[in-house]
Design a protein around this motif. Structure first.
Motif, short mmCIF file in Angstrom:
data_model
loop_
_atom_site.label_atom_id
_atom_site.label_comp_id
_atom_site.label_asym_id
_atom_site.label_seq_id
_atom_site.Cartn_x
_atom_site.Cartn_y
_atom_site.Cartn_z
N THR A 204 -4.36 -5.91 3.83
CA THR A 204 -4.22 -7.36 3.57
C THR A 204 -4.53 -7.51 2.04
O THR A 204 -4.12 -8.44 1.46
CB THR A 204 -5.65 -8.31 4.00
N ALA A 205 -5.58 -6.61 1.30
CA ALA A 205 -5.68 -6.84 0.00
C ALA A 205 -4.31 -6.45 -0.86
O ALA A 205 -4.00 -7.07 -1.58
CB ALA A 205 -6.86 -6.02 -0.45
N SER A 206 -3.65 -5.49 -0.34
CA SER A 206 -2.54 -5.07 -1.07
C SER A 206 -1.23 -6.07 -0.80
O SER A 206 -0.52 -6.69 -1.84
CB SER A 206 -1.95 -3.69 -0.26
N ALA A 207 -1.29 -6.73 0.45
CA ALA A 207 -0.33 -7.88 0.70
C ALA A 207 -0.41 -9.00 -0.37
O ALA A 207 0.32 -9.55 -0.88
CB ALA A 207 -0.16 -8.18 2.01
N LEU A 208 -1.85 -9.33 -0.54
CA LEU A 208 -2.21 -10.44 -1.36
C LEU A 208 -2.03 -10.19 -2.73
O LEU A 208 -1.74 -11.14 -3.46
CB LEU A 208 -3.78 -10.67 -1.03
N TYR A 209 -2.13 -8.87 -3.21
CA TYR A 209 -1.73 -8.64 -4.64
C TYR A 209 -0.28 -8.64 -4.82
O TYR A 209 0.11 -9.46 -5.56
CB TYR A 209 -2.22 -7.07 -4.74
#
Length: 332
Positions: A204-209
């Protein structure tokens, strides 16, 4: 549960700190050189949000059931963070890193937020005992989005764009969520296993980045809900540590996370004069963190504990003498 060590520290928390700190380091020092979508693998801003949740947890956990002595509390916290941050600032300025300052927001923006949260905590604690954490968190979410949407953000959706006056408002829900988790640690139930929460949080963190860099859905819009996911990951790590024991290597790294966060870009700037290969710069930068931790952060941490304990003892003695004086007057 065996989640409390003899020191009273909750096991698993330093594992979260370590992963978050290393994610920031890799995002800054490796991410820009990685090809294609892999550059979004490591994240900086979501990791800081996880730090905020951890900070709220650690600040509130000791005061769930005991009285807060404001003076000792604030003295301990500021002795803990201000001298290392000041030392890092001086190092950065000596290397010509002018953006490394509490105003422009590079690295130090989150330290300023922490200082504000510490100052507000006595009021937050009293308010939470009057109206409860859920209502307090809900109000903070409204304030956060009021600033984020009302003021807007830079092209990358960075919360640090609001400056030291408003950054803390945008990040406050994450910090208060940490307080809520501390208050309810032994009552909250979490489905799934730790690896599912680790993978889900990282993905999720990578997708939001990616969304921040390629769409209008910047970090300033997504970090409040992400903090809830980070809170679940933190609970999963605590539960895993209580059941299987902590990951000792990560717990050790997590103990130095503040130094890692403060120093990695400074070390990389110095190393960059001699070598530019990203993986080498990253490795050497992490190695150079240890002297800072050993000779600056660790002594400040010890001094903070001593100062807090001494002030608490003096306050307890003052209250005892005051009580004895009242008893003597009443007896007379």
């Amino acid at each position: 549960m065996r989640s409390l060590q003899n020191s009273g520290k909750v096991e698993g928390i330093d594992t979260v700190r370590a992963v978050a700190a290393l994610s920031v380091v890799f995002a800054h020092l490796l991410g820009p050189s990685m090809p294609g979508l892999s550059k979004y693998l490591f994240t900086g801003h979501p990791a800081v949000i996880a730090f905020f949740v951890v900070s709220g947890f650690c600040i509130h956990y000791p005061y769930r059931t005991r009285m807060l002595q404001v003076g000792p509390f604030l003295a301990g916290r500021f002795i803990r963070i201000v001298p290392p941050a000041a030392a890092a600032f001086i190092l950065a300025q000596s290397l010509g890193m002018r953006a490394y300052n509490p105003i422009d927001g590079y690295i130090l923006w989150s330290v300023v937020c922490e200082a504000v949260y510490y100052c507000l905590y006595p009021l937050i604690l009293a308010t939470s005992r009057r109206i409860g954490w859920p209502l307090l968190i809900a109000a903070s979410v409204l304030a956060s989005y009021g600033v984020a949407i009302g003021v807007g953000s830079d092209q990358y959706g960075n919360a640090k764009a609001y400056g030291p006056q408003l950054n803390w408002v945008v990040g406050l829900p994450a910090w208060l969520l940490g307080c809520y988790l501390a208050e309810n640690l032994h009552r909250l139930k979490l489905p799934g296993n730790v690896w599912s929460w680790r993978a889900g949080t990282a993905a999720t963190a990578s997708a939001l980045y990616w969304a921040t860099m390629n769409s209008a859905a910047g970090f300033y819009l997504t970090m409040v809900p992400f903090s809830a996911l980070a809170g679940c990951w933190i609970l999963a790590e605590i539960r895993n540590a209580s059941e299987k024991g902590p990951i000792h290597a990560l717990e050790a790294i997590g103990g130095a996370c503040f130094s890692i966060y403060l120093v990695h870009v400074i070390a990389a700037g110095a190393i960059g004069w001699f070598v530019t290969t990203p993986i080498v710069v990253c490795a050497l930068s992490l190695a150079l963190v240890y002297p800072f931790y050993r000779w600056i952060e660790k002594p400040c941490h010890a001094a903070a504990r001593r100062a807090k304990a001494t002030m608490e003892q003096l306050e307890a003695r003052r209250r005892l003498e005051e009580r004895d004086g009242i008893a003597i007057r009443d007896g007379a």
